[in-house]
Motif scaffolding. Structure first.
Motif, mmCIF file in Angstrom:
data_model
loop_
_atom_site.group_PDB
_atom_site.id
_atom_site.type_symbol
_atom_site.label_atom_id
_atom_site.label_comp_id
_atom_site.label_asym_id
_atom_site.label_seq_id
_atom_site.Cartn_x
_atom_site.Cartn_y
_atom_site.Cartn_z
ATOM 1 N N ALA A 81 5.758 7.857 16.162
ATOM 2 C CA ALA A 81 5.785 6.430 15.835
ATOM 3 C C ALA A 81 7.152 5.966 15.352
ATOM 4 O O ALA A 81 7.880 6.690 14.668
ATOM 5 N N ASP A 82 7.450 4.719 15.665
ATOM 6 C CA ASP A 82 8.590 4.030 15.062
ATOM 7 C C ASP A 82 8.146 3.220 13.856
ATOM 8 O O ASP A 82 8.897 3.080 12.887
ATOM 9 N N VAL A 83 6.923 2.686 13.903
ATOM 10 C CA VAL A 83 6.363 1.900 12.805
ATOM 11 C C VAL A 83 4.908 2.318 12.597
ATOM 12 O O VAL A 83 4.160 2.450 13.566
ATOM 13 N N VAL A 84 4.517 2.520 11.334
ATOM 14 C CA VAL A 84 3.114 2.754 11.015
ATOM 15 C C VAL A 84 2.613 1.526 10.246
ATOM 16 O O VAL A 84 3.267 1.051 9.318
ATOM 17 N N MET A 85 1.464 0.999 10.659
ATOM 18 C CA MET A 85 0.969 -0.280 10.128
ATOM 19 C C MET A 85 -0.154 -0.047 9.117
ATOM 20 O O MET A 85 -1.157 0.601 9.429
ATOM 21 N N VAL A 86 0.041 -0.600 7.903
ATOM 22 C CA VAL A 86 -0.969 -0.498 6.846
ATOM 23 C C VAL A 86 -1.089 -1.872 6.172
ATOM 24 O O VAL A 86 -0.650 -2.071 5.048
ATOM 25 N N PRO A 87 -1.704 -2.850 6.843
ATOM 26 C CA PRO A 87 -1.750 -4.220 6.326
ATOM 27 C C PRO A 87 -2.967 -4.498 5.447
ATOM 28 O O PRO A 87 -3.697 -5.468 5.638
ATOM 29 N N SER A 88 -3.197 -3.661 4.446
ATOM 30 C CA SER A 88 -4.465 -3.642 3.722
ATOM 31 C C SER A 88 -4.707 -4.880 2.863
ATOM 32 O O SER A 88 -3.774 -5.449 2.286
ATOM 33 N N ARG A 89 -5.979 -5.229 2.749
ATOM 34 C CA ARG A 89 -6.395 -6.260 1.780
ATOM 35 C C ARG A 89 -6.156 -5.739 0.373
ATOM 36 O O ARG A 89 -5.643 -6.432 -0.497
ATOM 37 N N PHE A 90 -6.571 -4.489 0.109
ATOM 38 C CA PHE A 90 -6.220 -3.794 -1.135
ATOM 39 C C PHE A 90 -5.999 -2.337 -0.780
ATOM 40 O O PHE A 90 -6.521 -1.833 0.215
ATOM 41 N N GLU A 91 -5.194 -1.640 -1.559
ATOM 42 C CA GLU A 91 -4.858 -0.254 -1.235
ATOM 43 C C GLU A 91 -4.536 0.481 -2.533
ATOM 44 O O GLU A 91 -3.465 0.298 -3.109
ATOM 45 N N PRO A 92 -5.477 1.308 -3.036
ATOM 46 C CA PRO A 92 -5.237 2.004 -4.308
ATOM 47 C C PRO A 92 -3.903 2.746 -4.329
ATOM 48 O O PRO A 92 -3.119 2.590 -5.257
ATOM 49 N N CYS A 93 -3.658 3.568 -3.335
ATOM 50 C CA CYS A 93 -2.348 4.204 -3.189
ATOM 51 C C CYS A 93 -1.912 4.132 -1.749
ATOM 52 O O CYS A 93 -0.902 3.549 -1.409
ATOM 53 N N GLY A 94 -2.723 4.720 -0.880
ATOM 54 C CA GLY A 94 -2.330 4.858 0.511
ATOM 55 C C GLY A 94 -1.511 6.116 0.677
ATOM 56 O O GLY A 94 -0.526 6.342 -0.036
ATOM 57 N N LEU A 95 -1.934 6.969 1.580
ATOM 58 C CA LEU A 95 -1.130 8.143 1.945
ATOM 59 C C LEU A 95 -0.445 7.930 3.280
ATOM 60 O O LEU A 95 0.617 8.497 3.542
ATOM 61 N N THR A 96 -1.036 7.074 4.123
ATOM 62 C CA THR A 96 -0.496 6.879 5.472
ATOM 63 C C THR A 96 0.956 6.425 5.429
ATOM 64 O O THR A 96 1.795 6.911 6.196
#
Length: 478
Positions: free
Chosen positions: A367-382
């Motif tokens: 990937a060049d970009v990984v998308m994580v457009p979360s409404r809420f995200e405690p931490c996120g590992l992605t």
């Protein structure tokens, strides 16, 4: 210092999400600080099959039937385990939490109350050779650990970590009688939650200290917007609430040594990243094109993750000449919508429904970009994996995403701090602006490579988190 972690899954034995990555890595990082750490798990088939069993600690008659407590290790790293052998409760095919119809098992209250109860038994001396001073429960599955410890007079200190406040382990009030807790524990100052009982609330109320998985999320959950009905309790306990940012296990997630990807690379020698993209294109429906920016999603498909925004913007992404690949499962409507999009543009969109650990590594490497457009995200590992692999994260400024990704504004790029693309408003228009910045930066290869190098040099290892927990444990014991 003896510390027992109590959780429902642990990588590499059993993983349904990021919780397993955390519980698989944090105890090992604590061991590096000379903390004598063990983990208690339910005897799910994958855990029993994957562990090296060394003996039986005890046989017990419990409120959930007769059980055995076994001792063993994780073969890959030697981590010491206690595992509850209760086939009637845990020996079921498929998901650890859901039946074949994707409905929660009707006896989940017993299955996970037993997990917590055994944790309290170990704190009370069940194993004559090892007794924890701290019992550290993770998420609602271990939420009753502090309650059972409180009912026993607190034989050990308790830490309770919220990985996602939205999952609360709520059960009917009439099932409280099955748990063998004192009657007064069912009340507003206890397990009662809007006429039902909440295992998560029990952890928040009775724990000696509460942690969550990023500093921003620790603040957000004390607000009505993200407190999920528990913000009042969390505000009352905010002096015993700490945000400790999750980390990345460098032994598993490292592009310089990852055996699961076609070609290894590093921040200093990133050339092989292109080979990973070409390999992914060759083995999927995507057209072979090293110059097309590749956007990926590796995620549970849920409303929380903001993936309807991705769906709305996919036509614009494709029109701009970009490619898109997704790996994930969850909401059937989202699954179908992404699958339909892939059928519409097979050369530019690839969708794989399900979860595949090796494929998740290959996607990060490509990937060049990984998308994580979360409404809420405690931490996120992605997004942390993306940074490590030079897949610049495109994220919403919330929770752990806000704590870990720096927007590629001109000022941040000039200061050599930019690591991705950040937006604020939870809407397609908000995300569109970040998407346009990503495509514009892709058109300036020299600047892209500079931001990518800064991203790959970020240090989000487990050492810092382990030191924070070590300090917390010391304070509790003092």
């Amino acid at each position: 210092m003896q510390v027992l972690h109590v959780c429902s899954e642990l990588f590499p034995l059993l993983k349904t999400g990021g919780l397993a990555d955390v519980t698989g890595a944090l105890p090992l990082a604590l061991k590096q600080l000379d903390v004598d750490t063990r983990v208690l798990l339910p005897g799910f088939p994958a855990i029993r099959a994957g562990m090296e069993e060394e003996g039986e600690v005890a046989t017990l008659d419990t409120f959930a039937g007769r059980i055995r407590v076994l001792f063993g290790r994780v073969p890959e790293n030697g981590l010491e385990l206690y595992v509850i052998d209760a086939p009637g409760l845990y020996d079921r095919s498929g998901n650890p939490y859901l039946d074949p119809h994707q409905e929660p098992y009707g006896d989940n209250h017993l299955r996970f109350a037993l997990l917590a109860w055994v944790g309290a038994e170990l704190a009370s001396g069940l194993d004559p050779f090892w007794r924890p001073q701290i019992v550290h429960g993770h998420d609602w599955h271990a939420g009753l650990v502090p309650a059972y410890l409180a009912a026993r007079g607190r034989p050990a200190k308790s830490v309770f970590t919220v990985h996602n406040l939205a999952y609360q382990g709520v059960f009917p009030a009439w099932q409280f009688g099955d748990l063998r807790l004192p009657g007064h524990f069912f009340g507003m100052h206890g397990l009662e939650f809007h006429g039902q009982m909440s295992f998560l609330k029990a952890g928040l109320f009775y724990a000696d200290h509460i942690t969550t998985v990023s500093p921003s999320y620790a603040h957000e959950i004390t607000t009505p917007e993200q407190g999920c009905g528990l913000d009042g309790l969390l505000r009352d306990r905010q002096h015993s609430l700490t945000g400790v940012l999750n980390g990345v296990d460098g032994a598993i997630w490292n592009p310089a040594s990852d055996a699961l990807i076609p070609a290894t690379y590093s921040a200093e020698k990133p050339q092989n990243k292109t080979r990973n993209k070409l390999a992914l294109q060759e083995h999927t429906s995507l057209q072979s094109d090293a110059d097309a920016p590749l956007f990926v999603v590796v995620s549970r498909l849920t409303e929380q993750k903001g993936l309807h925004l991705v769906l709305e913007l996919l036509p614009e992404l494709v029109a701009a000449g970009a490619q898109f690949a997704l790996l994930g499962s969850g909401d059937q409507g989202l699954e179908q919508a992404f699958a339909t999009a892939a059928l519409r543009d097979p050369g530019q969109i690839n969708v794989q429904i399900g979860y595949d650990e090796a494929q998740s590594h290959r996607l990060m490497a490509a990937a060049d970009v990984v998308m994580v457009p979360s409404r809420f995200e405690p931490c996120g590992l992605t997004q942390l994996y993306g940074l490590k692999y030079g897949a610049l994260p495109l994220v919403r400024r919330v929770g752990g995403l806000a704590d870990t990704v720096v927007d590629s504004s001109l000022e941040n790029m000039a200061d050599e701090q930019a690591t991705g693309f950040v937006f604020d408003e939870f809407s397609a228009q908000g995300m569109r602006q970040a998407l346009r910045r990503a495509l514009a930066l892709w058109g300036r290869p020299k600047d892209w490579k500079a931001v990518r190098q800064v991203a790959m040099k970020q240090d989000f290892g487990w050492e810092a988190a382990a030191r924070s927990y070590f300090t917390l444990y010391e304070q509790l014991l003092a």
